[in-house]
Structures are given as C-alpha cells and as structure tokens.
Motif scaffolding. Structure first.
Motif, PDB file in Angstrom:
ATOM      1  N   LYS A   1      -7.762 -24.706 -15.389  1.00 26.15           N
ATOM      2  CA  LYS A   1      -7.521 -23.834 -14.221  1.00 26.15           C
ATOM      3  C   LYS A   1      -6.336 -23.453 -13.836  1.00 26.15           C
ATOM      4  N   THR A   2      -5.198 -24.303 -14.344  1.00 21.74           N
ATOM      5  CA  THR A   2      -3.934 -23.584 -14.217  1.00 21.74           C
ATOM      6  C   THR A   2      -3.614 -22.203 -15.053  1.00 21.74           C
ATOM      7  N   VAL A   3      -4.386 -22.452 -16.277  1.00 17.32           N
ATOM      8  CA  VAL A   3      -4.212 -21.298 -17.140  1.00 17.32           C
ATOM      9  C   VAL A   3      -4.495 -20.106 -16.414  1.00 17.32           C
ATOM     10  N   LEU A   4      -5.725 -20.227 -15.794  1.00 18.31           N
ATOM     11  CA  LEU A   4      -6.705 -18.962 -15.061  1.00 18.31           C
ATOM     12  C   LEU A   4      -5.731 -18.728 -13.805  1.00 18.31           C
ATOM     13  N   LEU A   5      -5.209 -19.862 -12.947  1.00 23.87           N
ATOM     14  CA  LEU A   5      -4.324 -19.463 -11.915  1.00 23.87           C
ATOM     15  C   LEU A   5      -3.130 -18.551 -12.382  1.00 23.87           C
ATOM     16  N   ILE A   6      -2.337 -18.919 -13.321  1.00 26.14           N
ATOM     17  CA  ILE A   6      -1.383 -18.028 -13.791  1.00 26.14           C
ATOM     18  C   ILE A   6      -1.693 -16.751 -14.268  1.00 26.14           C
ATOM     19  N   GLY A   7      -2.808 -16.440 -14.768  1.00 28.51           N
ATOM     20  CA  GLY A   7      -3.311 -15.085 -15.218  1.00 28.51           C
ATOM     21  C   GLY A   7      -3.518 -14.373 -13.925  1.00 28.51           C
TER      22      GLY A   7
ATOM     23  N   ARG B   1       2.460  -7.906 -12.000  1.00 31.21           N
ATOM     24  CA  ARG B   1       3.582  -8.338 -13.222  1.00 31.21           C
ATOM     25  C   ARG B   1       2.629  -9.166 -14.129  1.00 31.21           C
ATOM     26  N   PRO B   2       1.857  -8.727 -14.858  1.00 30.93           N
ATOM     27  CA  PRO B   2       1.255  -9.809 -15.626  1.00 30.93           C
ATOM     28  C   PRO B   2       1.945 -10.081 -16.987  1.00 30.93           C
ATOM     29  N   ASP B   3       3.017 -10.534 -16.738  1.00 32.69           N
ATOM     30  CA  ASP B   3       4.186 -10.851 -17.961  1.00 32.69           C
ATOM     31  C   ASP B   3       4.276 -12.360 -18.215  1.00 32.69           C
ATOM     32  N   PHE B   4       3.466 -13.195 -17.351  1.00 30.02           N
ATOM     33  CA  PHE B   4       3.117 -14.782 -17.435  1.00 30.02           C
ATOM     34  C   PHE B   4       2.131 -15.011 -18.450  1.00 30.02           C
ATOM     35  N   LEU B   5       1.506 -14.263 -19.263  1.00 32.22           N
ATOM     36  CA  LEU B   5       0.371 -14.704 -20.228  1.00 32.22           C
ATOM     37  C   LEU B   5       0.940 -15.341 -21.207  1.00 32.22           C
ATOM     38  N   ASP B   6       2.151 -15.196 -21.670  1.00 36.47           N
ATOM     39  CA  ASP B   6       2.436 -16.054 -22.663  1.00 36.47           C
ATOM     40  C   ASP B   6       2.537 -17.466 -22.270  1.00 36.47           C
ATOM     41  N   ILE B   7       2.973 -17.698 -21.168  1.00 30.88           N
ATOM     42  CA  ILE B   7       3.164 -19.220 -20.506  1.00 30.88           C
ATOM     43  C   ILE B   7       1.771 -19.538 -20.542  1.00 30.88           C
ATOM     44  N   ALA B   8       0.641 -18.858 -19.971  1.00 28.53           N
ATOM     45  CA  ALA B   8      -0.765 -19.328 -20.076  1.00 28.53           C
ATOM     46  C   ALA B   8      -1.228 -19.767 -21.331  1.00 28.53           C
ATOM     47  N   ILE B   9      -0.852 -18.982 -22.347  1.00 26.64           N
ATOM     48  CA  ILE B   9      -1.278 -19.335 -23.926  1.00 26.64           C
ATOM     49  C   ILE B   9      -0.793 -20.754 -24.127  1.00 26.64           C
ATOM     50  N   VAL B  10       0.653 -20.963 -23.780  1.00 26.69           N
ATOM     51  CA  VAL B  10       1.097 -22.148 -24.068  1.00 26.69           C
ATOM     52  C   VAL B  10       0.577 -23.326 -23.441  1.00 26.69           C
ATOM     53  N   TYR B  11       0.444 -23.083 -22.184  1.00 24.46           N
ATOM     54  CA  TYR B  11      -0.443 -24.046 -21.402  1.00 24.46           C
ATOM     55  C   TYR B  11      -1.842 -24.556 -22.071  1.00 24.46           C
ATOM     56  N   ALA B  12      -2.742 -23.500 -22.325  1.00 20.75           N
ATOM     57  CA  ALA B  12      -3.930 -23.783 -23.134  1.00 20.75           C
ATOM     58  C   ALA B  12      -3.890 -24.633 -24.055  1.00 20.75           C
ATOM     59  N   LEU B  13      -2.733 -24.492 -24.783  1.00 22.60           N
ATOM     60  CA  LEU B  13      -2.405 -25.173 -26.157  1.00 22.60           C
ATOM     61  C   LEU B  13      -2.029 -26.521 -25.630  1.00 22.60           C
ATOM     62  N   ILE B  14      -1.160 -26.684 -24.840  1.00 24.57           N
ATOM     63  CA  ILE B  14      -0.605 -27.972 -24.540  1.00 24.57           C
ATOM     64  C   ILE B  14      -1.910 -28.951 -23.991  1.00 24.57           C
ATOM     65  N   ASN B  15      -2.402 -27.981 -23.235  1.00 21.87           N
ATOM     66  CA  ASN B  15      -3.677 -28.889 -22.417  1.00 21.87           C
ATOM     67  C   ASN B  15      -4.536 -29.449 -23.482  1.00 21.87           C
ATOM     68  N   PHE B  16      -4.776 -29.045 -24.476  1.00 23.64           N
ATOM     69  CA  PHE B  16      -5.739 -29.494 -25.534  1.00 23.64           C
ATOM     70  C   PHE B  16      -5.093 -30.585 -26.079  1.00 23.64           C
ATOM     71  N   VAL B  17      -3.828 -30.292 -26.515  1.00 20.44           N
ATOM     72  CA  VAL B  17      -3.104 -31.258 -27.272  1.00 20.44           C
ATOM     73  C   VAL B  17      -3.094 -32.682 -26.641  1.00 20.44           C
TER      74      VAL B  17
ATOM     75  N   ILE C   1      -9.702 -20.972 -25.107  1.00 18.45           N
ATOM     76  CA  ILE C   1     -10.347 -21.730 -23.752  1.00 18.45           C
ATOM     77  C   ILE C   1     -11.694 -21.953 -24.523  1.00 18.45           C
ATOM     78  N   LEU C   2     -12.262 -20.981 -25.179  1.00 22.01           N
ATOM     79  CA  LEU C   2     -13.643 -21.036 -25.799  1.00 22.01           C
ATOM     80  C   LEU C   2     -13.615 -22.185 -26.887  1.00 22.01           C
ATOM     81  N   ILE C   3     -12.487 -22.288 -27.889  1.00 15.35           N
ATOM     82  CA  ILE C   3     -12.660 -23.033 -28.793  1.00 15.35           C
ATOM     83  C   ILE C   3     -12.310 -24.667 -28.308  1.00 15.35           C
ATOM     84  N   THR C   4     -11.265 -24.758 -27.318  1.00 19.26           N
ATOM     85  CA  THR C   4     -10.672 -26.029 -27.055  1.00 19.26           C
ATOM     86  C   THR C   4     -11.311 -26.824 -25.941  1.00 19.26           C
ATOM     87  N   GLY C   5     -11.859 -25.966 -25.237  1.00 23.34           N
ATOM     88  CA  GLY C   5     -12.821 -26.636 -23.897  1.00 23.34           C
ATOM     89  C   GLY C   5     -13.921 -27.427 -24.329  1.00 23.34           C
ATOM     90  N   PRO C   6     -14.879 -26.812 -25.005  1.00 20.75           N
ATOM     91  CA  PRO C   6     -16.085 -27.618 -25.618  1.00 20.75           C
ATOM     92  C   PRO C   6     -15.630 -28.928 -26.393  1.00 20.75           C
TER      93      PRO C   6
END
Lengths: 104, 116
Positions: free
Chosen positions: A39-45, A53-69, B79-84
C-alpha cells in the motif's frame, strides 16, 4: 479525486497497522506488514500524481523490491532462527546448526 | 477529437484510481475482521493484487509521459509477481509451523435458545 484516493489508501494503511499490533501470531503481523508495504508503493504513486510531479516512482519500485525481500527474509529467520542458511542447501545447513553430522 | 479522448481517459483514470482505493479499504477491513489467519491472508492478497492493478492502470490512463508509464508498468509487474509469492510463502510457513485453520463449528456462538 486523487487526494480522496490517497486518503483512502492512508486509512487502509492505518487499519493494517491495527492488525499488525493486535495480530495473535507472528504470521498475522508479517502479513499486515507486507500488505502495508504494497500500500505504501501505491500511496507513493498516487501522491506523486496528485502533486503533479510523478518523479518518485523510482522510489516506489525500490520499495516494492525491498518489501518482498523483507517478507521472505523475516519468514526465513523465524523458521531457521538464523539468516546464514542457504535456501537451496537447507537440509545440510539445518543438520549443521543442530549439531548432527550431515549425510554424506 | 484528440483533446476529447484525453479528457475521457483522465476521467476514466481517476475513476479507476478511486475504485482501487475502495478495494484496498475493503481488503484492510477484511484483514481486521476475519477470524482466522488463512481467511485474513485471502482478503489481503486478493485485494492487494486487484487494488494495485486498478490504481496503476488508472495512473497510466492519467498520463505522464513515456518513462512514467514504463515505471508504472514495472511496478505493476513487480506487484503481480511478488505479492502472490509472498502470500504463498506466508501461508506455507504458517501451515508448516502448525497454525491450525478454523474447523467446522468453531465460529458458532451460543445463542439464546441454546442457553435456555
């Protein structure tokens, strides 16, 4: 409209925090933290688009990766009580950690 | 004609973002109120995937240039890969460490006629 969506995501993040504090098991807490992260990723976007100013999407990508790891790492830690286990050779490593001799 | 199409795309995009946010709230209420870990993981994982998809497709329709669109699609793919995957790992870890699912009759509350 975008601000309303951002507020809605914020409210749902707060509800996730309630479950993270109240959750009876570790897995409940971990589930809510994982969901909080996505949800943080979505909130950043959404906030970037709302500010025009949608320049923070890089941070969102990194956040998605870190979240999974983070989720996988914490799960591994609570299963083996150490992070020094390779997930591909875990049987031998667990035998080492418990003091038994690994199978030849 | 082109401006009309752009304004329609922006309108639909805002609607999709709002719909995704509502789906996200529904999922969070489900995580709060469901009685069992496995039902909670169901609510969280399904609504995360659906809400993220709706919000990101809405943001793509709002438009912001080529690179912004590519980044949004990268986030969607992640998100589609890591979430599930994370949800499956959570459920697998909980099941192998003997977190019991709710059985039949675990949710029955004693009603007034039972007590009388």
């Amino acid at each position: 409209m975008l601000v309303a969506a951002a507020l809605a995501i914020f409210v749902s993040m707060s509800l996730m925090l309630v479950r993270a504090f109240a959750g009876p098991t570790t897995y409940d807490r971990l589930l809510s933290v994982n969901s909080f992260g996505s949800k943080t990723v979505l909130l950043i976007g959404v906030m970037g688009f709302a500010n025009g100013r949608p320049d923070f999407l890089d941070i969102a990508i990194v956040y998605a990766l870190i979240n999974f790891v983070t989720t996988i790492g914490i799960l591994k830690f609570f299963r083996y009580r150490t992070l020094e286990v390779s997930l591909s050779t875990r049987r031998r490593a667990v035998a080492d950690a418990s003091g038994e001799r690994p199978d030849a | 004609m082109l401006e009309q199409a752009a304004s329609i795309a922006a309108f639909v995009g805002q609607g999709l973002v709002l719909a995704g946010a509502i789906v996200t709230i529904i999922g969070s209420v489900g995580v709060l109120r469901f009685p069992d870990f496995y039902t909670r993981i169901h609510a969280a994982s399904v609504t995360d995937t659906l809400g993220a998809g709706l919000i990101i497709v809405g943001l793509v329709l709002l438009g912001g240039g080529f690179f912004v669109t590519v980044k949004l699609l990268i986030i969607w793919g992640l998100i589609l890969i890591t979430g599930p995957t994370a949800s499956h790992a959570l459920a697998n870890a909980a099941f192998t460490s003997h977190v019991k699912p709710l059985g039949r009759g675990d949710l029955r509350q004693p009603s007034a006629s039972d007590e009388g």
